[in-house]
Write a protein that holds these residues in place. Structure first.
Motif, PDB file in Angstrom:
ATOM      1  N   CYS A  15       0.826  -1.207   0.000  1.00 29.98           N
ATOM      2  CA  CYS A  15       0.000   0.000   0.000  1.00 29.98           C
ATOM      3  C   CYS A  15       0.864   1.263   0.000  1.00 29.98           C
ATOM      4  O   CYS A  15       1.823   1.370   0.760  1.00 29.98           O
ATOM      5  CB  CYS A  15      -0.914   0.001   1.225  1.00 29.98           C
ATOM      6  N   GLY A  17      -0.914   4.239   0.086  1.00 29.76           N
ATOM      7  CA  GLY A  17      -1.850   5.270   0.531  1.00 29.76           C
ATOM      8  C   GLY A  17      -1.174   6.200   1.530  1.00 29.76           C
ATOM      9  O   GLY A  17      -0.089   5.907   2.051  1.00 29.76           O
ATOM     10  N   GLN A  18      -1.840   7.309   1.786  1.00 27.98           N
ATOM     11  CA  GLN A  18      -1.235   8.367   2.607  1.00 27.98           C
ATOM     12  C   GLN A  18      -0.849   7.863   4.002  1.00 27.98           C
ATOM     13  O   GLN A  18       0.247   8.147   4.493  1.00 27.98           O
ATOM     14  CB  GLN A  18      -2.220   9.521   2.713  1.00 27.98           C
ATOM     15  N   SER A  19      -1.737   7.117   4.645  1.00 26.43           N
ATOM     16  CA  SER A  19      -1.452   6.659   6.009  1.00 26.43           C
ATOM     17  C   SER A  19      -0.275   5.692   6.032  1.00 26.43           C
ATOM     18  O   SER A  19       0.599   5.780   6.900  1.00 26.43           O
ATOM     19  CB  SER A  19      -2.681   5.987   6.615  1.00 26.43           C
ATOM     20  N   CYS A  20      -0.265   4.771   5.087  1.00 22.82           N
ATOM     21  CA  CYS A  20       0.843   3.809   5.055  1.00 22.82           C
ATOM     22  C   CYS A  20       2.159   4.501   4.699  1.00 22.82           C
ATOM     23  O   CYS A  20       3.212   4.159   5.258  1.00 22.82           O
ATOM     24  CB  CYS A  20       0.539   2.672   4.087  1.00 22.82           C
ATOM     25  N   SER A  25       5.838   3.114   4.170  1.00 20.24           N
ATOM     26  CA  SER A  25       5.610   2.115   3.124  1.00 20.24           C
ATOM     27  C   SER A  25       6.397   2.398   1.837  1.00 20.24           C
ATOM     28  O   SER A  25       6.677   1.467   1.082  1.00 20.24           O
ATOM     29  CB  SER A  25       4.116   1.979   2.809  1.00 20.24           C
ATOM     30  N   CYS A  57      -5.016   2.366  -1.217  1.00 18.61           N
ATOM     31  CA  CYS A  57      -5.405   1.990   0.144  1.00 18.61           C
ATOM     32  C   CYS A  57      -5.995   0.583   0.203  1.00 18.61           C
ATOM     33  O   CYS A  57      -6.858   0.233  -0.591  1.00 18.61           O
ATOM     34  CB  CYS A  57      -6.417   3.006   0.658  1.00 18.61           C
ATOM     35  N   CYS A  61      -5.849   1.421   7.258  1.00 23.99           N
ATOM     36  CA  CYS A  61      -4.958   2.586   7.311  1.00 23.99           C
ATOM     37  C   CYS A  61      -4.301   2.817   8.671  1.00 23.99           C
ATOM     38  O   CYS A  61      -3.187   3.319   8.740  1.00 23.99           O
ATOM     39  CB  CYS A  61      -5.715   3.832   6.906  1.00 23.99           C
ATOM     40  N   SER A  62      -4.987   2.453   9.751  1.00 18.55           N
ATOM     41  CA  SER A  62      -4.427   2.696  11.079  1.00 18.55           C
ATOM     42  C   SER A  62      -3.410   1.647  11.482  1.00 18.55           C
ATOM     43  O   SER A  62      -2.858   1.709  12.576  1.00 18.55           O
ATOM     44  CB  SER A  62      -5.543   2.731  12.130  1.00 18.55           C
ATOM     45  N   GLY A  64      -0.908   0.319   9.141  1.00 22.70           N
ATOM     46  CA  GLY A  64       0.084   0.154   8.089  1.00 22.70           C
ATOM     47  C   GLY A  64       1.496   0.034   8.615  1.00 22.70           C
ATOM     48  O   GLY A  64       1.721   0.173   9.817  1.00 22.70           O
ATOM     49  N   THR A  66       0.634  -1.788   5.075  1.00 26.18           N
ATOM     50  CA  THR A  66      -0.075  -3.010   4.737  1.00 26.18           C
ATOM     51  C   THR A  66       0.452  -3.591   3.428  1.00 26.18           C
ATOM     52  O   THR A  66       0.951  -2.871   2.561  1.00 26.18           O
ATOM     53  CB  THR A  66      -1.586  -2.760   4.614  1.00 26.18           C
TER      54      THR A  66
END
Ligand code: FES
Length: 114
Positions: A15, A17-20, A25, A57, A61-62, A64, A66
């Protein structure tokens, strides 16, 4: 002329995505690519068998970074999938190694499917 198709044993997705990305990541993806290249596990290397792709994503997200992996089931009955949270480089290399060796995928940090 059709493009050359490379047969593979498994497809790994990390992933981005922004959170990961906020949990590292992007670095994990680069480090895993370097590992696949050095160990000749990447599909385009002689003897290699794995694809690695960035993904959007993956819905955790919480937790990661992932990573998910897809590969054919041994008996030819569709795809096996495994989803992982809080993946670090050592775990990513163990997942890749199992996918390449066609051995059972690691159980630690898996969150799906049941
Ligand atoms: S941003 Fe990676 S799971 Fe959502």
């Amino acid at each position: 002329m059709a493009p050359k198709f490379f047969a593979t044993r498994a497809h790994l997705l990390v992933c981005q995505g922004q959170s990961c990305q906020g949990r590292g990541s992007a670095l994990l993806y680069k480090a895993l690519w370097n590992h696949l290249e050095r160990q000749s596990l990447a599909y385009y290397k002689k003897g290699g068998s794995l694809r690695l792709t960035e993904s959007g994503c993956l819905g955790a997200c919480s937790y990661g970074p992932t990573l998910c992996v897809y590969r054919p089931k041994p008996a030819g009955g569709g795809l096996e999938e495994a989803w992982y949270a809080a993946v670090d480089f050592p775990l990513a290399t163990r997942i890749a190694g199992a996918a390449h060796e066609e051995t059972p995928l690691p159980e630690e940090h898996r969150y799906g499917p049941e």
